[in-house]
Design a protein around this motif. Structure first.
Motif, PDB file in Angstrom:
ATOM      1  N   GLU A  17      10.029   7.500   5.623  1.00 38.75           N
ATOM      2  CA  GLU A  17       8.712   7.713   5.013  1.00 38.75           C
ATOM      3  C   GLU A  17       8.623   7.006   3.667  1.00 38.75           C
ATOM      4  OE1 GLU A  17       6.739  11.995   6.160  1.00 38.75           O
ATOM      5  OE2 GLU A  17       8.424  12.015   4.761  1.00 38.75           O
ATOM      6  N   LEU A  18       9.676   7.136   2.872  1.00 38.92           N
ATOM      7  CA  LEU A  18       9.705   6.517   1.550  1.00 38.92           C
ATOM      8  C   LEU A  18       9.644   4.992   1.667  1.00 38.92           C
ATOM      9  CD1 LEU A  18       9.984   6.996  -1.508  1.00 38.92           C
ATOM     10  CD2 LEU A  18      12.452   6.854  -1.200  1.00 38.92           C
ATOM     11  N   ALA A  19      10.440   4.419   2.562  1.00 42.52           N
ATOM     12  CA  ALA A  19      10.463   2.963   2.735  1.00 42.52           C
ATOM     13  C   ALA A  19       9.102   2.443   3.194  1.00 42.52           C
ATOM     14  CB  ALA A  19      11.548   2.561   3.734  1.00 42.52           C
ATOM     15  N   VAL A  20       8.507   3.096   4.168  1.00 38.23           N
ATOM     16  CA  VAL A  20       7.199   2.659   4.660  1.00 38.23           C
ATOM     17  C   VAL A  20       6.160   2.792   3.554  1.00 38.23           C
ATOM     18  CG1 VAL A  20       5.329   3.221   6.274  1.00 38.23           C
ATOM     19  CG2 VAL A  20       7.686   3.109   7.088  1.00 38.23           C
ATOM     20  N   GLY A  21       6.204   3.892   2.812  1.00 35.00           N
ATOM     21  CA  GLY A  21       5.266   4.081   1.717  1.00 35.00           C
ATOM     22  C   GLY A  21       5.375   2.995   0.663  1.00 35.00           C
ATOM     23  N   VAL A  22       6.592   2.669   0.254  1.00 28.97           N
ATOM     24  CA  VAL A  22       6.808   1.636  -0.767  1.00 28.97           C
ATOM     25  C   VAL A  22       6.347   0.276  -0.250  1.00 28.97           C
ATOM     26  CG1 VAL A  22       8.577   0.366  -2.048  1.00 28.97           C
ATOM     27  CG2 VAL A  22       8.641   2.864  -1.985  1.00 28.97           C
ATOM     28  N   LEU A  23       6.719  -0.057   0.984  1.00 28.94           N
ATOM     29  CA  LEU A  23       6.317  -1.356   1.542  1.00 28.94           C
ATOM     30  C   LEU A  23       4.799  -1.459   1.706  1.00 28.94           C
ATOM     31  CD1 LEU A  23       9.196  -1.880   4.106  1.00 28.94           C
ATOM     32  CD2 LEU A  23       8.805  -3.168   1.990  1.00 28.94           C
ATOM     33  N   LEU A  24       4.166  -0.365   2.097  1.00 32.51           N
ATOM     34  CA  LEU A  24       2.702  -0.366   2.201  1.00 32.51           C
ATOM     35  C   LEU A  24       2.063  -0.524   0.828  1.00 32.51           C
ATOM     36  CD1 LEU A  24       1.888   2.375   4.859  1.00 32.51           C
ATOM     37  CD2 LEU A  24       1.310  -0.042   4.978  1.00 32.51           C
ATOM     38  N   LEU A  25       2.679   0.079  -0.172  1.00 33.32           N
ATOM     39  CA  LEU A  25       2.141  -0.009  -1.529  1.00 33.32           C
ATOM     40  C   LEU A  25       2.246  -1.434  -2.067  1.00 33.32           C
ATOM     41  CD1 LEU A  25       0.874   1.908  -3.554  1.00 33.32           C
ATOM     42  CD2 LEU A  25       3.137   2.349  -4.482  1.00 33.32           C
ATOM     43  N   ILE A  26       3.338  -2.112  -1.752  1.00 31.81           N
ATOM     44  CA  ILE A  26       3.561  -3.474  -2.249  1.00 31.81           C
ATOM     45  C   ILE A  26       2.579  -4.466  -1.619  1.00 31.81           C
ATOM     46  CG2 ILE A  26       5.208  -5.390  -2.278  1.00 31.81           C
ATOM     47  CD1 ILE A  26       7.428  -3.253  -2.532  1.00 31.81           C
ATOM     48  N   ASP A  27       2.499  -4.475  -0.282  1.00 36.45           N
ATOM     49  CA  ASP A  27       1.618  -5.427   0.409  1.00 36.45           C
ATOM     50  C   ASP A  27       1.243  -4.853   1.778  1.00 36.45           C
ATOM     51  OD1 ASP A  27       0.202  -7.550   1.404  1.00 36.45           O
ATOM     52  OD2 ASP A  27       1.783  -9.026   1.110  1.00 36.45           O
ATOM     53  N   PRO A  28       0.201  -4.045   1.822  1.00 40.33           N
ATOM     54  CA  PRO A  28      -0.120  -3.332   3.069  1.00 40.33           C
ATOM     55  C   PRO A  28      -0.459  -4.225   4.256  1.00 40.33           C
ATOM     56  CG  PRO A  28      -1.842  -3.007   1.428  1.00 40.33           C
ATOM     57  CD  PRO A  28      -0.723  -3.738   0.748  1.00 40.33           C
ATOM     58  N   LEU A  29      -1.216  -5.269   4.020  1.00 40.34           N
ATOM     59  CA  LEU A  29      -1.635  -6.094   5.160  1.00 40.34           C
ATOM     60  C   LEU A  29      -0.475  -6.895   5.739  1.00 40.34           C
ATOM     61  CD1 LEU A  29      -5.146  -7.240   3.868  1.00 40.34           C
ATOM     62  CD2 LEU A  29      -4.586  -5.382   5.450  1.00 40.34           C
ATOM     63  N   THR A  30       0.350  -7.475   4.874  1.00 40.51           N
ATOM     64  CA  THR A  30       1.500  -8.229   5.363  1.00 40.51           C
ATOM     65  C   THR A  30       2.498  -7.308   6.047  1.00 40.51           C
ATOM     66  OG1 THR A  30       1.221  -9.838   3.599  1.00 40.51           O
ATOM     67  CG2 THR A  30       3.368  -9.795   4.688  1.00 40.51           C
ATOM     68  N   PHE A  31       2.740  -6.132   5.452  1.00 41.41           N
ATOM     69  CA  PHE A  31       3.666  -5.174   6.059  1.00 41.41           C
ATOM     70  C   PHE A  31       3.186  -4.778   7.449  1.00 41.41           C
ATOM     71  CE2 PHE A  31       4.854  -0.725   6.888  1.00 41.41           C
ATOM     72  CZ  PHE A  31       6.227  -0.884   6.981  1.00 41.41           C
ATOM     73  N   THR A  32       1.908  -4.475   7.566  1.00 35.58           N
ATOM     74  CA  THR A  32       1.350  -4.078   8.857  1.00 35.58           C
ATOM     75  C   THR A  32       1.465  -5.212   9.868  1.00 35.58           C
ATOM     76  OG1 THR A  32      -0.211  -2.647   7.710  1.00 35.58           O
ATOM     77  CG2 THR A  32      -0.710  -3.164   9.997  1.00 35.58           C
TER      78      THR A  32
END
Length: 183
Positions: A17-32
């Protein structure tokens, strides 16, 4: 050692949950987009394995297992995800509602856990209850989608995931103590 094994799933879940949250916070569209491409690659592998299994098995087994159709559908879905991950961003409002429903189910399960902890007179039940309330609140906000832009919604989801992960992590490591007033 047994207590550590019991805590491992909770720790792994909180870290994810923490990793996904941080990655979404950094760059949500690229992460997705990368998550969708990774899912596509997995589907392609599953498709190839099923098609190969179909042709390597006997005709009777092939008829019963339906590996060819599963393989072809997996390949098609995988190729679609790898080639066209932007489609998911375009259909984000519908996907957000699905995500909100999944989050709501998770929140309801956390409510049950909090109530179970309270009934067992565990002292730290309230941490689980806070996590449940945060999860249900986030789910309801996501489902009703009052936030206008995709980027803002992703940031909201990212922060919610980070907060949930921290609360879940603390809950895992606090000892499940019973109330000292218990008879």
């Amino acid at each position: 050692m047994k207590k550590l094994k019991e805590k491992t799933p909770g720790v792994i879940g909180a870290l994810c949950e923490l990793a996904v949250g941080v990655l979404l916070l950094i760059d949500p569209l690229t992460f997705t987009e990368w998550i969708i491409k990774a899912l596509g690659v997995i589907l392609i592998v599953v498709g190839v394995v099923n098609v190969v299994h179909y042709f390597r098995s006997s005709p009777q087994t092939g008829i019963l297992e339906r590996k060819l159709s599963i393989g072809i559908l997996s390949l098609a879905g995988g190729i679609f995800c790898v080639v066209n991950p932007q489609w998911f961003a375009a259909t984000f409002p519908a996907l957000a509602v699905i995500y909100g429903v999944v989050t709501l189910v998770t929140g309801v399960m956390k409510v049950e856990s909090a109530v179970n902890m309270l009934r067992l007179k565990m002292r730290n039940w309230w941490l689980c209850a806070i996590s449940a309330v945060v999860t249900v609140a986030c789910a309801l906000i996501i489902i009703t989608n009052p936030i206008g832009t995709t980027a803002v919604l992703w940031i909201f989801v990212a922060i919610a995931l980070i907060v949930e992960a921290i609360i879940d992590f603390v809950t895992v490591f606090l000892p499940p103590k019973k109330d000292p007033n218990e008879v």
